[in-house]
Structures are given as structure tokens and as C-alpha cells.
Enzyme design. Structure first.
Site, PDB file in Angstrom:
ATOM      1  N   ARG A  80       7.924   1.300  40.009  1.00  0.00           N
ATOM      2  CA  ARG A  80       7.191   2.313  39.248  1.00  0.00           C
ATOM      3  C   ARG A  80       5.880   2.659  39.940  1.00  0.00           C
ATOM      4  O   ARG A  80       5.276   1.824  40.609  1.00  0.00           O
ATOM      5  CB  ARG A  80       6.959   1.852  37.810  1.00  0.00           C
ATOM      6  CG  ARG A  80       6.227   0.549  37.650  1.00  0.00           C
ATOM      7  CD  ARG A  80       5.943   0.280  36.166  1.00  0.00           C
ATOM      8  NE  ARG A  80       7.142  -0.059  35.431  1.00  0.00           N
ATOM      9  CZ  ARG A  80       7.433  -1.277  35.007  1.00  0.00           C
ATOM     10  NH1 ARG A  80       6.610  -2.276  35.265  1.00  0.00           N
ATOM     11  NH2 ARG A  80       8.535  -1.514  34.322  1.00  0.00           N
ATOM     12  N   ARG A  82      18.642  -3.437  40.164  1.00  0.00           N
ATOM     13  CA  ARG A  82      18.132  -4.032  38.927  1.00  0.00           C
ATOM     14  C   ARG A  82      16.606  -4.124  38.917  1.00  0.00           C
ATOM     15  O   ARG A  82      15.996  -4.227  37.863  1.00  0.00           O
ATOM     16  CB  ARG A  82      18.702  -5.445  38.745  1.00  0.00           C
ATOM     17  CG  ARG A  82      20.135  -5.496  38.283  1.00  0.00           C
ATOM     18  CD  ARG A  82      20.648  -6.937  38.262  1.00  0.00           C
ATOM     19  NE  ARG A  82      19.754  -7.820  37.556  1.00  0.00           N
ATOM     20  CZ  ARG A  82      19.769  -8.029  36.236  1.00  0.00           C
ATOM     21  NH1 ARG A  82      20.644  -7.395  35.487  1.00  0.00           N
ATOM     22  NH2 ARG A  82      18.920  -8.867  35.674  1.00  0.00           N
TER      23      ARG A  82
END
Length: 369
Positions: free
Chosen positions: A174, A170
Site C-alpha cells: 500500500r 497474499r
């Protein structure tokens, strides 16, 4: 007589009541608490909307859901950018180039990826079997040790190598300098708090608070043609297959008189295992508050026991098998509709609850015109 008895005045029950009422159906909504809204309820303290049951940031990629909630309230531009504190060091969340630079001094995505690759290989992980191995595979050993292990083990009350790998998936990772936690296109907080939404949904609907469905079950069920049940599915069936397990939370909320800005951010995570709480929420920052005082909540995870609020289902094999048995009973019901996180034994974000409620409404009224 009512067409529907709706057990629970949270998001699922309120959406169903609003849509049923729109279609000319008479609904009675009941809740054991002394307020509507379920866990999205906001309490006013020092003119600050306090998220009584933990931080709730609305986010979705679904344009229809976004437009749906915006008919009830205007949303601000709040962007969830939490920070983590480990041993008095501050790191950006979610894991991004700011986090990697702080830890390793890297400045390019390729450098960060290489560092993670080296640490994953050093750990000898090929196919992650648990949360610990999954986390190291995603972000390396350093981030796992500093920012995941302690927080996760506090949150779940179990060793990270005993938890399933899907939990950590979850968390966004990035390789850009972007501190926005969510990737969703739409995000914000309703101006005036979530109560604004729930109050509008339940306008014109009969609501009774401080009543326990299970204490007066026959009496309430006699009032309506159908029941919409949003509580714990195992309790509905008197725990005949066993008790489903959850993690719960305890909040220590206090007004801070001597400052108007306690921590400079709405959400600050504490990832040391030695610190008993997982995060501190400073509520005014959700709505860019300028009040003279501030309100904070420390969030302490704990094992759920009967009588406490169930927050996070423990979706391991044992509990999922038990839930499946309850769900097999539920799908056979002709006069009971089950919905929401407790009846589905599933962790839901707010937009997912609303989406599920709207699908349920469509199915109910498409077949019962």
C-alpha cells in the site's frame, strides 16, 4: 450411537459440533492431541496466553462471521503491525510508505511508485513466471532482496524462482503510511485466548482426547451415523494416490526471566537467509500484557515428514493434481463430510475455516431436516 463422529477438535470440527448440538444432534469429537482447539490452542505460561502453534490474529471483512465469533468471547483491539529485521535494520510491514521511505528516502506515493517502476523495468519483467519475478513486479528489486527473498526461501525450503507467483500475492502493498497488516474491517484477539471460544463451542459435547482415529477406525465409525473428517485427506484414503506435501514448523518457546519486554512487538520477522528462524513471536503483546516476565517463540520452517504437524500445503501442479484425485473420491462419500485446511488441502485463515464450516452445516441440515 452418535449422529456424528467429528475427527479433529479444531475450528472446523468445533463449529460443526456446536451447530449440530444446537440442532439436537448427538456428537462425539475426538482428537489425537491432548487438548482441544487444534492449531488455535493457547497454552498458559507465566499467566501469558501462548499461541502454541504460531501467531493467530483473527481478522475478517465478513460482519456475520465477526458477530458469530463474538458470541463466544470478547475481542480486544489488537492490530497486527509486524516489523522486519534485515542486517540489523528495521523495516515496517506490510510494505507501505514507511518501508519505502526507510529504503529510498521517498516521501510521496508517486516517488515510491516511480522507484518500483524503474526497478521492475531494469529487471526486464513483463509477465511474472515465478515468485521472484512477481515480487519484483510488485515492490521492486531492493525490497525483494532485503525483505522477501531470504524469508520466503526459508519458509518454503525452495528457491524463490522455483515457487509459483500466487504465493506473494497474499502480501499487502500500500502507498499510505499504514502499518496495519490486514485490510479487513474487523480484527482482534479473543480476551483470554482462543481456548475460551473452543470450550464454549464444545460445551455439552462428548470429547475424547489422546485418541488416534486411524488406530481405532472401525470402532469409532461404528459409534456414529456419519463422520466429519478434518484430518489429512490422503491419509483417510491410505495414501492410495501418493502423499500430499506440506511445510512444517518447529517452535522454540522459552520464558524470559530478565525482562518484561523482549522485542517491543508481538511479531518480528527475520528476513536474512543466514538466520535459521523466520520470526520471533512475543506472546504477551497480543493481549497488551503487563506481566513481570515474557514468553517468546522462535519459528523454524522445515520440510514436513510423517508424524509432524502439517502447516502449509505445497499447492504446486503435482500436489494439486493428486489432491483432485482424492477430492473426487471424497465427493462420492455419502456418510463422510470433509472440511478444514487438511481435508481441503488449502491454506485457510481462521475466518475462512469458520465460514466453510457454517456453509457445511447449512448444506447438511438443509437437506437432512
Amino acid at each position: 450411537m452418535y449422529d456424528y463422529l467429528i475427527v479433529g477438535a479444531g475450528l472446523f470440527g468445533s463449529v460443526f459440533a456446536y451447530e449440530a448440538n444446537k440442532r439436537g444432534k448427538k456428537c462425539l469429537v475426538i482428537d489425537k492431541r491432548d487438548h482441544i482447539g487444534g492449531n488455535v490452542y493457547t497454552e498458559k505460561l507465566e499467566n501469558i496466553n501462548v499461541h502454541k502453534y504460531g501467531a493467530h490474529i483473527f481478522h475478517t471483512n465478513d460482519k456475520q462471521i465477526w458477530e458469530y465469533v463474538n458470541q463466544f468471547a470478547d475481542f480486544n483491539r489488537y492490530t497486527n503491525s509486524p516489523i522486519a529485521i534485515y542486517k540489523k535494520e528495521i523495516y515496517n510491514l506490510p510494505f507501505n510508505m514507511n518501508t519505502f521511505h526507510k529504503l529510498w528516502g521517498v516521501v510521496s506515493p508517486d516517488q515510491a511508485k516511480q522507484k518500483i517502476k524503474e526497478q521492475k523495468e531494469a529487471a526486464g519483467i513483463t509477465e511474472p513466471r515465478n515468485l521472484e519475478e512477481q515480487a519484483i513486479s510488485l515492490v521492486g528489486t531492493d525490497i525483494y532482496e532485503k525483505l522477501i527473498k531470504g524469508y520466503t526461501e526459508k519458509q518454503w525450503g525452495r528457491s524463490a524462482n522455483e515457487l509459483p507467483p500466487f504465493i506473494i500475492k497474499r502480501l499487502p502493498v500500500r502507498f499510505t503510511y499504514d502499518n496495519n497488516y490486514f485490510n479487513d474491517r474487523y480484527q482482534g484477539i479473543p480476551i483470554g485466548g482462543y481456548n475460551v471460544i473452543i470450550e464454549k463451542m464444545l460445551a455439552g459435547v462428548d470429547v475424547r482426547l489422546n485418541v488416534d482415529y486411524f488406530e481405532h477406525r472401525e470402532e469409532f465409525e461404528a459409534l456414529a451415523e456419519k463422520v466429519v473428517f478434518t484430518g489429512m485427506i490422503d491419509q483417510f484414503y491410505d495414501y492410495k494416490f501418493g502423499v500430499l506435501e506440506y511445510r512444517s514448523l518447529h517452535f522454540e518457546t522459552r520464558i524470559v526471566d530478565d525482562t518484561d519486554n523482549y522485542q517491543g512487538n508481538a511479531v518480528v520477522n527475520y528476513t536474512d537467509k543466514e538466520i535459521p528462524y523466520t520470526r520471533i513471536i512475543e506472546h504477551k503483546h497480543f493481549e497488551f500484557g503487563t506481566q513481570d516476565k515474557t514468553v517468546i517463540s522462535k519459528e523454524y520452517p522445515m520440510e514436513w515428514k510423517s508424524g509432524q504437524e502439517p502447516y502449509y500445503p505445497i499447492n504446486d501442479d503435482k500436489n494439486n493434481k493428486m489432491y483432485k484425485k482424492y477430492n473426487e473420491l471424497a465427493v462420492q462419500e455419502t456418510n463422510v463430510i470433509f472440511g478444514g485446511r487438511l481435508a481441503s488441502y488449502k491454506y485457510y485463515d481462521m475466518h475462512q475455516v469458520i465460514g466453510e464450516a457454517l456453509v457445511t452445516v447449512h448444506n447438511e441440515f438443509a437437506t437432512n431436516r
